[in-house]
Design a protein around this motif. Structure first.
Motif, PDB file in Angstrom:
ATOM      1  N   UNK A  16      27.813 122.763  37.980  1.00 38.38           N
ATOM      2  CA  UNK A  16      28.942 122.823  38.914  1.00 38.38           C
ATOM      3  C   UNK A  16      28.450 123.022  40.343  1.00 38.38           C
ATOM      4  N   UNK A  17      27.456 123.888  40.528  1.00 39.98           N
ATOM      5  CA  UNK A  17      26.903 124.095  41.865  1.00 39.98           C
ATOM      6  C   UNK A  17      26.206 122.833  42.367  1.00 39.98           C
ATOM      7  N   UNK A  18      25.474 122.157  41.489  1.00 38.48           N
ATOM      8  CA  UNK A  18      24.822 120.915  41.896  1.00 38.48           C
ATOM      9  C   UNK A  18      25.849 119.866  42.287  1.00 38.48           C
ATOM     10  N   UNK A  19      26.948 119.810  41.560  1.00 36.69           N
ATOM     11  CA  UNK A  19      28.007 118.856  41.885  1.00 36.69           C
ATOM     12  C   UNK A  19      28.601 119.151  43.258  1.00 36.69           C
ATOM     13  N   UNK A  20      28.814 120.436  43.572  1.00 41.94           N
ATOM     14  CA  UNK A  20      29.364 120.803  44.876  1.00 41.94           C
ATOM     15  C   UNK A  20      28.383 120.487  45.994  1.00 41.94           C
ATOM     16  N   UNK A  21      27.080 120.722  45.757  1.00 41.91           N
ATOM     17  CA  UNK A  21      26.082 120.437  46.786  1.00 41.91           C
ATOM     18  C   UNK A  21      26.030 118.944  47.089  1.00 41.91           C
ATOM     19  N   UNK A  22      26.031 118.129  46.055  1.00 45.88           N
ATOM     20  CA  UNK A  22      25.990 116.673  46.263  1.00 45.88           C
ATOM     21  C   UNK A  22      27.250 116.205  46.983  1.00 45.88           C
ATOM     22  N   UNK A  23      28.388 116.784  46.640  1.00 53.40           N
ATOM     23  CA  UNK A  23      29.633 116.378  47.288  1.00 53.40           C
ATOM     24  C   UNK A  23      29.621 116.742  48.772  1.00 53.40           C
ATOM     25  N   UNK A  24      29.165 117.954  49.094  1.00 56.47           N
ATOM     26  CA  UNK A  24      29.122 118.348  50.494  1.00 56.47           C
ATOM     27  C   UNK A  24      28.124 117.509  51.273  1.00 56.47           C
ATOM     28  N   UNK A  25      26.990 117.189  50.663  1.00 54.57           N
ATOM     29  CA  UNK A  25      26.017 116.340  51.340  1.00 54.57           C
ATOM     30  C   UNK A  25      26.594 114.958  51.622  1.00 54.57           C
ATOM     31  N   UNK A  26      27.344 114.409  50.661  1.00 53.29           N
ATOM     32  CA  UNK A  26      27.964 113.104  50.876  1.00 53.29           C
ATOM     33  C   UNK A  26      29.015 113.120  51.956  1.00 53.29           C
ATOM     34  N   UNK A  27      29.725 114.250  52.119  1.00 54.95           N
ATOM     35  CA  UNK A  27      30.763 114.339  53.144  1.00 54.95           C
ATOM     36  C   UNK A  27      30.182 114.511  54.539  1.00 54.95           C
ATOM     37  N   UNK A  28      29.100 115.247  54.676  1.00 54.41           N
ATOM     38  CA  UNK A  28      28.569 115.583  55.991  1.00 54.41           C
ATOM     39  C   UNK A  28      27.687 114.486  56.577  1.00 54.41           C
ATOM     40  N   UNK A  29      27.048 113.696  55.734  1.00 49.61           N
ATOM     41  CA  UNK A  29      26.171 112.647  56.236  1.00 49.61           C
ATOM     42  C   UNK A  29      26.983 111.443  56.710  1.00 49.61           C
ATOM     43  N   UNK A  30      26.400 110.588  57.539  1.00 55.32           N
ATOM     44  CA  UNK A  30      27.105 109.348  57.929  1.00 55.32           C
ATOM     45  C   UNK A  30      27.482 108.519  56.719  1.00 55.32           C
ATOM     46  N   UNK A  31      28.521 107.682  56.877  1.00 53.02           N
ATOM     47  CA  UNK A  31      29.107 106.955  55.760  1.00 53.02           C
ATOM     48  C   UNK A  31      28.129 106.235  54.857  1.00 53.02           C
ATOM     49  N   UNK A  32      27.344 105.267  55.358  1.00 55.88           N
ATOM     50  CA  UNK A  32      26.432 104.543  54.461  1.00 55.88           C
ATOM     51  C   UNK A  32      25.397 105.446  53.809  1.00 55.88           C
ATOM     52  N   UNK A  33      24.850 106.412  54.581  1.00 60.02           N
ATOM     53  CA  UNK A  33      23.847 107.316  54.018  1.00 60.02           C
ATOM     54  C   UNK A  33      24.488 108.252  53.013  1.00 60.02           C
ATOM     55  N   UNK A  34      25.701 108.732  53.320  1.00 54.36           N
ATOM     56  CA  UNK A  34      26.372 109.658  52.410  1.00 54.36           C
ATOM     57  C   UNK A  34      26.653 109.040  51.056  1.00 54.36           C
TER      58      UNK A  34
END
Length: 502
Positions: free
Chosen positions: A355-373
């Motif tokens: 669950x923590x790994x899922x939250x970390x990946x989700x936050x990383x995808x939201x904060x990075x620029x669109x294509x990179x996220x």
């Protein structure tokens, strides 16, 4: 100064901000070290005996309007020279300049605020007052499609950061003169205009009065984010569940006003709130009334089911595997046991780490620029999931349970409501690890009790499932009836007009 005196000190802002009489010198003194403050000295039609000074803020005032509507008539109109000096000020105020409005001011504070908002101030020699003309620029983001609420079948415009643009979008759809818009100023430093919208005769007047009272009671420096209003207007600031549903779509906002709800706009925030907020509002989308009622009902039921799945799936897996393996079908139980034989960690640790790994990946995808996220989200999910299973850190069943819960959470139309479910998902997983199905049941009971305590502007949060409003509702909360069968409004509690159609 002691800590007690600091805590009890008033909010630091003096009133008025510029004491004393109005004059050009005092205005220049106030805007000292402001590179964008500008002034223009003009001789009326070339007559050096009659001088005027125009002050404005560069970037706030539109250059074309200032030149064409104010400066050009002052410099070229020959009538201004022939008018007696005692009547010149009144002539300028009554229509000698091509401005849509002209206001006489005698105090420094209104002039300063007018300049900041994009007006210009005209000073004549020998007078202790000035004229203020609106020449504000209208530079703003153009109206585009809503990003968070995609329109598959319907209007494709969305609210922007300009307050008057948003109110005009509402006026274009609701042309009734009963639509009322009242403005409040919030923020001692930001002075942010906040508009309250409602349909007179449909909205609950008690809700309107309570909202205006709470807006007037907000005493903060500035309104720069949505939370600056939400956390001051709602009663339950400690609850993770949102009590003020919002939307980017004007059509959905207008539908809320027609239901009897009260709307709220803040300048600089490209969305509108609808009050009071009940739990069913966070499961609705702008497409619910665009689809056939059978399809819309099925989709609505899927959303409610996904809310239960994202909330209960991890905790239910922990409870069954750890405390109640006899409730699992034998073949599935043998498969789970075989997969867990090489995993050295407990089930609760497996679930929490995923669950923590899922939250970390989700936050990383939201904060990075669109294509990179998007790339990080895909690679992160594949690498973390496969690597964790291959390294025997977690079992495949745990990965599947957490993935199902995470994907089900994305079906929530409201991201704020989905965030609250994510927090309670962790809590229910911990309770299930302590007491099995009993702990999970007690956690669900605590969740229902917590939500039953909430209310939004006098309306119970669970009003769709209770008799708290004591008034007929337009349609069930889980399904959508055919539109001709929806005879009653859902929003207002105390109104003389609950019927919306014959």
């Amino acid at each position: 100064m002691s800590k007690h005196s600091e805590a009890s000190a008033p909010h630091p802002r003096r009133e008025p901000r510029i004491p004393g009489p109005l004059s050009l010198a005092r205005l220049e003194e106030f805007f000292t070290d402001c590179v964008d403050f500008s002034k223009r000295e003009i001789f009326l039609h070339g007559d050096k005996s009659r001088r005027a000074v125009v002050c404005y803020i560069d970037g706030q005032a539109r250059t074309e309007r200032l030149n064409d509507y104010v400066l050009r008539p002052l410099a070229q109109d020959p009538m201004l020279v022939s008018v007696p000096e005692g009547e010149l000020f009144e002539l300028l105020q009554r229509g000698a300049l091509y401005a849509q409005a002209a206001r006489r001011e005698t105090e420094p504070d209104p002039v300063v605020f007018a300049l900041i908002n994009g007006s210009c101030a005209l000073f004549l020699e020998g007078r202790d007052d000035c004229l203020v003309f609106p020449v504000a620029t209208e530079e703003k983001r153009s109206i585009g499609e809503p990003e968070n609420e995609p329109a598959l079948k319907g209007a494709r415009d969305s609210f922007v950061e300009s307050l008057r643009t948003n109110t005009s979008l509402v006026r274009r759809r609701l042309r009734a003169p009963e639509l009322k818009i009242k403005e409040h100023i919030v923020g001692r430093q930001s002075l942010t205009p906040v508009d309250v919208l409602w349909l007179d005769g449909i909205a609950d007047p008690n809700t309107v009065a309570l909202l205006e009272e709470r807006l007037d009671g907000i005493d903060i420096d500035g309104v720069e984010a949505a939370g600056n209003l939400e956390e001051y207007l709602v009663d339950a600031a400690r609850s993770p569940f949102p009590l003020m549903p919002y939307t980017q779509r004007p059509d959905r906002f207008c539908q809320g006003l027609l239901e009897g709800r009260v709307g709220l706009f803040a300048d600089g925030i490209p969305l509108g709130w609808l009050l009071p907020g009940t739990i069913d509002q966070f499961f609705k989308t702008g497409q619910d009334r665009a689809y056939h009622w059978l399809a819309a009902s099925a989709i609505s039921a899927v959303r409610w089911l996904c809310a239960l799945i994202t909330l209960l799936a991890p905790g239910l897996y922990i409870a069954l595997v750890t405390f109640h393996p006899e409730a699992i079908p034998p073949k599935l139980a043998l498969s789970i046991v075989a997969a867990k034989q090489e995993v050295p960690f407990s089930t609760i640790f497996e679930v929490l780490i995923m669950l923590l790994a899922f939250e970390v990946i989700q936050e990383a995808g939201l904060r990075l620029p669109g294509p990179i996220g998007a790339t990080v989200s895909i690679l992160g999910g594949l690498v973390v999931g496969n690597a964790a299973v291959d390294a025997h850190i977690v079992s495949p069943a745990v990965l599947i349970a957490v993935a199902i819960a995470g994907v089900a959470g994305y079906t929530m139309p409201s991201q704020d409501f989905g965030n609250a479910l994510r927090l309670w998902r962790f809590l229910l997983a911990i309770l299930a690890s302590l007491g099995g199905l009993f702990g999970l049941t007690m956690g669900c009971g605590a969740l229902i009790y917590h939500m039953a305590e909430l209310d939004s502007f006098g309306v119970p949060y669970l009003a769709p499932f209770t008799t708290g409003t004591k008034v007929p509702r337009g349609h069930p909360s889980l399904f959508r009836l055919p539109l001709p069968a929806m005879k009653w409004r859902d929003g207002a509690v105390n109104t003389k007009n609950r019927r919306n159609q014959r």
